[in-house]
Design a protein around this motif. Structure first.
Motif, PDB file in Angstrom:
ATOM      1  N   GLN A 232       0.802  -1.215   0.000  1.00  0.00           N
ATOM      2  CA  GLN A 232       0.000   0.000   0.000  1.00  0.00           C
ATOM      3  C   GLN A 232       0.844   1.279   0.000  1.00  0.00           C
ATOM      4  OE1 GLN A 232      -2.333  -0.828   3.623  1.00  0.00           O
ATOM      5  NE2 GLN A 232      -4.141  -0.981   2.317  1.00  0.00           N
ATOM      6  N   ARG A 233       2.145   1.152   0.255  1.00  0.00           N
ATOM      7  CA  ARG A 233       2.976   2.326   0.494  1.00  0.00           C
ATOM      8  C   ARG A 233       2.966   3.318  -0.665  1.00  0.00           C
ATOM      9  NH1 ARG A 233       6.965   1.906   4.822  1.00  0.00           N
ATOM     10  NH2 ARG A 233       8.230   3.451   3.727  1.00  0.00           N
ATOM     11  N   LYS A 234       3.082   2.833  -1.893  1.00  0.00           N
ATOM     12  CA  LYS A 234       3.151   3.744  -3.040  1.00  0.00           C
ATOM     13  C   LYS A 234       1.883   4.574  -3.172  1.00  0.00           C
ATOM     14  CE  LYS A 234       7.259   2.828  -4.628  1.00  0.00           C
ATOM     15  NZ  LYS A 234       8.313   3.883  -4.601  1.00  0.00           N
ATOM     16  N   ASN A 235       0.733   3.932  -3.013  1.00  0.00           N
ATOM     17  CA  ASN A 235      -0.531   4.660  -3.122  1.00  0.00           C
ATOM     18  C   ASN A 235      -0.680   5.677  -1.995  1.00  0.00           C
ATOM     19  OD1 ASN A 235      -1.570   3.436  -5.468  1.00  0.00           O
ATOM     20  ND2 ASN A 235      -2.240   1.649  -4.308  1.00  0.00           N
ATOM     21  N   VAL A 236      -0.292   5.290  -0.775  1.00  0.00           N
ATOM     22  CA  VAL A 236      -0.386   6.199   0.360  1.00  0.00           C
ATOM     23  C   VAL A 236       0.569   7.375   0.161  1.00  0.00           C
ATOM     24  CG1 VAL A 236      -0.001   6.445   2.838  1.00  0.00           C
ATOM     25  CG2 VAL A 236      -1.152   4.415   1.955  1.00  0.00           C
ATOM     26  N   GLU A 237       1.783   7.106  -0.308  1.00  0.00           N
ATOM     27  CA  GLU A 237       2.758   8.177  -0.539  1.00  0.00           C
ATOM     28  C   GLU A 237       2.224   9.179  -1.565  1.00  0.00           C
ATOM     29  OE1 GLU A 237       6.509   6.532  -1.631  1.00  0.00           O
ATOM     30  OE2 GLU A 237       6.725   5.407   0.247  1.00  0.00           O
ATOM     31  N   ARG A 238       1.591   8.683  -2.613  1.00  0.00           N
ATOM     32  CA  ARG A 238       1.048   9.562  -3.650  1.00  0.00           C
ATOM     33  C   ARG A 238      -0.017  10.486  -3.056  1.00  0.00           C
ATOM     34  NH1 ARG A 238      -0.562   5.829  -6.757  1.00  0.00           N
ATOM     35  NH2 ARG A 238       1.442   5.569  -7.816  1.00  0.00           N
ATOM     36  N   LEU A 239      -0.888   9.936  -2.234  1.00  0.00           N
ATOM     37  CA  LEU A 239      -1.922  10.749  -1.595  1.00  0.00           C
ATOM     38  C   LEU A 239      -1.303  11.763  -0.636  1.00  0.00           C
ATOM     39  CD1 LEU A 239      -4.922  11.334  -1.042  1.00  0.00           C
ATOM     40  CD2 LEU A 239      -4.850   9.548   0.718  1.00  0.00           C
ATOM     41  N   LEU A 240      -0.307  11.347   0.143  1.00  0.00           N
ATOM     42  CA  LEU A 240       0.321  12.239   1.118  1.00  0.00           C
ATOM     43  C   LEU A 240       1.039  13.401   0.438  1.00  0.00           C
ATOM     44  CD1 LEU A 240       1.772   9.691   3.704  1.00  0.00           C
ATOM     45  CD2 LEU A 240      -0.280  11.112   3.937  1.00  0.00           C
ATOM     46  N   ARG A 241       1.683  13.143  -0.693  1.00  0.00           N
ATOM     47  CA  ARG A 241       2.341  14.235  -1.415  1.00  0.00           C
ATOM     48  C   ARG A 241       1.329  15.300  -1.814  1.00  0.00           C
ATOM     49  NH1 ARG A 241       5.742  10.113  -3.621  1.00  0.00           N
ATOM     50  NH2 ARG A 241       4.352   9.829  -5.400  1.00  0.00           N
ATOM     51  N   SER A 242       0.160  14.866  -2.280  1.00  0.00           N
ATOM     52  CA  SER A 242      -0.880  15.827  -2.663  1.00  0.00           C
ATOM     53  C   SER A 242      -1.389  16.596  -1.453  1.00  0.00           C
ATOM     54  CB  SER A 242      -2.044  15.093  -3.346  1.00  0.00           C
ATOM     55  OG  SER A 242      -1.640  14.537  -4.593  1.00  0.00           O
ATOM     56  N   LEU A 243      -1.542  15.913  -0.317  1.00  0.00           N
ATOM     57  CA  LEU A 243      -2.006  16.587   0.894  1.00  0.00           C
ATOM     58  C   LEU A 243      -0.992  17.614   1.382  1.00  0.00           C
ATOM     59  CD1 LEU A 243      -3.530  13.591   2.894  1.00  0.00           C
ATOM     60  CD2 LEU A 243      -4.776  15.517   1.899  1.00  0.00           C
ATOM     61  N   LEU A 244       0.300  17.277   1.304  1.00  0.00           N
ATOM     62  CA  LEU A 244       1.338  18.229   1.702  1.00  0.00           C
ATOM     63  C   LEU A 244       1.345  19.453   0.788  1.00  0.00           C
ATOM     64  CD1 LEU A 244       4.409  16.022   2.698  1.00  0.00           C
ATOM     65  CD2 LEU A 244       3.351  17.792   4.091  1.00  0.00           C
ATOM     66  N   LYS A 245       1.251  19.221  -0.523  1.00  0.00           N
ATOM     67  CA  LYS A 245       1.203  20.336  -1.469  1.00  0.00           C
ATOM     68  C   LYS A 245       0.011  21.247  -1.178  1.00  0.00           C
ATOM     69  CE  LYS A 245       3.436  18.658  -5.715  1.00  0.00           C
ATOM     70  NZ  LYS A 245       3.191  18.369  -7.145  1.00  0.00           N
ATOM     71  N   PHE A 246      -1.136  20.640  -0.938  1.00  0.00           N
ATOM     72  CA  PHE A 246      -2.357  21.395  -0.649  1.00  0.00           C
ATOM     73  C   PHE A 246      -2.174  22.227   0.622  1.00  0.00           C
ATOM     74  CE2 PHE A 246      -6.463  21.710   1.511  1.00  0.00           C
ATOM     75  CZ  PHE A 246      -7.281  22.215   0.518  1.00  0.00           C
ATOM     76  N   SER A 247      -1.601  21.617   1.660  1.00  0.00           N
ATOM     77  CA  SER A 247      -1.426  22.306   2.936  1.00  0.00           C
ATOM     78  C   SER A 247      -0.463  23.473   2.811  1.00  0.00           C
ATOM     79  CB  SER A 247      -0.919  21.319   3.996  1.00  0.00           C
ATOM     80  OG  SER A 247      -1.814  20.244   4.154  1.00  0.00           O
ATOM     81  N   LEU A 248       0.616  23.291   2.076  1.00  0.00           N
ATOM     82  CA  LEU A 248       1.594  24.361   1.894  1.00  0.00           C
ATOM     83  C   LEU A 248       1.092  25.444   0.943  1.00  0.00           C
ATOM     84  CD1 LEU A 248       4.871  22.243   1.701  1.00  0.00           C
ATOM     85  CD2 LEU A 248       4.363  24.010   3.400  1.00  0.00           C
ATOM     86  N   LEU A 249       0.222  25.077   0.016  1.00  0.00           N
ATOM     87  CA  LEU A 249      -0.286  26.051  -0.956  1.00  0.00           C
ATOM     88  C   LEU A 249      -1.274  27.022  -0.333  1.00  0.00           C
ATOM     89  CD1 LEU A 249      -0.624  27.014  -3.948  1.00  0.00           C
ATOM     90  CD2 LEU A 249      -2.525  25.374  -4.103  1.00  0.00           C
ATOM     91  N   LEU A 250      -2.214  26.517   0.470  1.00  0.00           N
ATOM     92  CA  LEU A 250      -3.364  27.329   0.868  1.00  0.00           C
ATOM     93  C   LEU A 250      -3.371  27.756   2.325  1.00  0.00           C
ATOM     94  CD1 LEU A 250      -6.221  25.573  -1.126  1.00  0.00           C
ATOM     95  CD2 LEU A 250      -4.961  27.645  -1.704  1.00  0.00           C
ATOM     96  N   GLY A 251      -2.465  27.273   3.138  1.00  0.00           N
ATOM     97  CA  GLY A 251      -2.496  27.651   4.543  1.00  0.00           C
ATOM     98  C   GLY A 251      -1.176  27.386   5.231  1.00  0.00           C
ATOM     99  N   GLY A 252      -1.237  27.158   6.517  1.00  0.00           N
ATOM    100  CA  GLY A 252      -0.045  26.868   7.306  1.00  0.00           C
ATOM    101  C   GLY A 252      -0.298  25.684   8.209  1.00  0.00           C
ATOM    102  N   PHE A 253       0.440  25.609   9.314  1.00  0.00           N
ATOM    103  CA  PHE A 253       0.300  24.508  10.266  1.00  0.00           C
ATOM    104  C   PHE A 253       0.171  25.085  11.666  1.00  0.00           C
ATOM    105  CE2 PHE A 253       2.823  22.798   6.751  1.00  0.00           C
ATOM    106  CZ  PHE A 253       2.087  21.665   6.421  1.00  0.00           C
TER     107      PHE A 253
END
Length: 549
Positions: free
Chosen positions: A336-357
């Protein structure tokens, strides 16, 4: 005997006796404060020592560690050993070691015992003696009482009530672990044993490891993704108002975005199920172990808390120049790692694009635009700012090259496809989108943007505090919110990256972004929001990049 004569450690967790978990708003002292004072007063000065036959190693916890004695339901307080010292139990250590043995293909039966191929139960050769903190700074009274404040249901799903609770956790302890053997072992085998224990620690020890508790700096093969970050903003506060940078804010933000995004694609129950599967959580009374955890580390000086004066008093702030955010595989099958990594990369991009932490992530740090914002003419600090901290390989995994604003649109559309593919992968139906304030659906959300040559050229930050056109204002509206009221607008100043010679580089320019959830039930407030949208469309430099305008 009067109840006051009995230490709180031995009182039942009921009203009038002890409420270790409860936070009493406005109270000068909490029961947890008294509990900690009594505990430290009765505790021995020096930690217990292991005998000469026990092999030991020390490991530094980067943030907090929490274990649970299990003495009272819902109350989290540490396991205590001889002399009242906090203790990481040998049984927990053995469980983590056994799991690492199996992952590494080591001889779990030899080391930990169990049922062999002959059907008989065999004892293992190792004895796990647990761990004690050996440094002194963990005893800081103000640091031991840990304030935990879940806010997801309030901030996003419309729940009206929300509350904080308390637990006892150790702040940055250095732990000494002990292992012994009933057989004499060669030095090389002891090296193997400690390497196995290092592997066990890479996923964290104790409770809430997926949120950053019980983590060391070294994560090894548990790492799914790693991104170097720098950031600035407000810290959380302890009960005594001391500032503390809390890495669990990374998980809270990523988990919240996961729920927002799936909530715009499928029904509420399915969105919650998919989010729990990825990040963990509770389904009724059942605990769900998530697939992904968070680890954040920075050099010690980057954790220092600064204080800035405002009208409401000094505000503790963080300024981290060089940190590393790692997303860890905590409970995930290799396939499952490859699929999870692909989703996580998109979530990180989204988080850095539109907001902060972390705290005030919906706003850009106002100090970026107003250099004098730390002066005491302002009421309070607002916002945060996070960005990549250095040139790294595979920037495309975390940053978006913005040649023009259409690249932002292209990313958000590709993210939508990634989420749809995840639903297919999990064999889930789209369903009716969740009826949440910030469910990410094209009919409910709008993203507006423009390019600005420098931070001082930001336009939207000024609209949050004054009129945007003539007498028209969105200040203290349902769109922007106020103290105690979550608004429906995110403001972000995203560094503009461009690709050159196969590498991504920051240009010094910024993409100013407004994310709006513009539909409210109040007619007067809706009219105010519609007027602002007309202004964006007709009289501003902003363009609609995503959603239906």
């Amino acid at each position: 005997m009067e109840i006051e004569q009995i230490p709180m450690m031995f009182r039942a967790q009921i009203n009038g006796r002890s409420q270790l978990q409860r936070l009493e708003p406005g109270a000068d002292r909490q029961d947890a404060d008294d509990w900690v004072d009594e505990w430290l007063e009765g505790m021995e000065e020096e930690p217990p020592t292991f005998s000469e036959s026990v092999q030991t190693q020390e490991k530094q916890i980067t943030w907090r560690m929490v274990s649970n004695s299990g003495q009272d339901e819902t109350v989290i307080r540490p396991v205590l050993a001889k002399g009242g010292f906090p203790y990481y139990p040998g049984s927990s250590m053995k469980g983590a070691f056994l799991r690492a043995c199996r992952q590494l293909g080591e001889d779990a039966l030899r080391y930990c015992g169990g049922k062999g191929k002959d059907g008989e139960v065999h004892p293992g050769i190792l004895r796990f003696h647990g761990a004690y903190p050996v440094n002194k700074n963990w005893r800081d009274r103000s640091a031991l009482v840990d304030l935990v404040h879940p806010q997801q249901a309030w901030q996003m799903q419309g729940q009206e009530a929300h509350s904080a609770f308390l637990q006892i956790s150790l702040y940055k302890p250095r732990l000494r672990f002990g292992i012994s053997s009933c057989k004499e072992l060669e030095v090389e085998e002891w090296e193997t044993i400690w390497n196995i224990w290092q592997k066990a620690m890479e996923q964290g020890i104790g409770l809430r490891t997926s949120a950053g508790y019980g983590q060391t700096k070294r994560v090894g093969k548990s790492r799914l993704l790693s991104v170097p970050l720098r950031g600035q903003g407000m810290t959380s506060r302890r009960l005594d108002k001391t500032g503390e940078f809390r890495p669990n804010g990374f998980k809270a933000t990523l988990r919240g975005h996961t729920l927002r995004l799936f909530g715009g694609l499928t029904d509420a129950a399915t969105a919650e199920e998919l989010t729990r599967e990825l990040w963990g959580g509770f389904s009724g009374k059942k605990s769900v172990v998530g697939q992904v955890g968070v680890n954040f580390s920075a050099s010690p000086q980057d954790w220092d808390i600064l204080h800035h004066p405002y009208r409401r008093g000094d505000i503790p702030m963080y300024d981290i120049q060089e940190g590393s955010l790692r997303l860890l595989g905590m409970n995930i099958e290799q396939k499952q790692r490859k699929n999870v990594e692909r989703l996580l990369r998109s979530l990180l991009k989204f988080s850095l694009l539109l907001g902060g932490f972390g705290k005030s992530w919906r706003r850009a740090d106002h100090r970026l635009v107003f250099p004098a914002y730390t002066e005491d003419v302002y009421n309070s600090a607002i916002g945060c700012h996070w960005e990549l901290s250095q040139e790294v390989k595979n920037w495309q995994n975390y940053a978006i090259a913005v040649r023009d604003l259409g690249d932002v649109t292209a990313f958000l559309e590709s993210l939508h496809r990634t989420l749809q593919n995840w639903l297919k992968y999990k064999e889930k139906d789209k369903g009716e989108p969740a009826n949440w304030r910030e469910a990410w659906h094209g009919d409910r959300v709008q993203v507006w943007g423009c390019l600005v040559p420098s931070l001082s050229d930001s336009q939207a930050v000024r609209w949050l505090h004054g009129n945007y056109q003539g007498e028209n204002s969105i200040k203290k509206s349902l769109l922007t919110g106020w103290l105690g009221q979550i608004g429906r607008l995110w403001h972000r100043l995203y560094p503009r990256y461009l690709e050159k010679d196969g590498e991504m580089r920051a240009t010094g320019e910024y993409v100013e972004l407004l994310t709006l959830f513009p539909h409210v039930d109040n007619r007067k407030e809706q009219e105010k929001i519609d007027n602002f949208l007309d202004f964006l469309r007709q009289d501003s430099q902003f363009s609609l990049l995503y959603g239906t305008g």
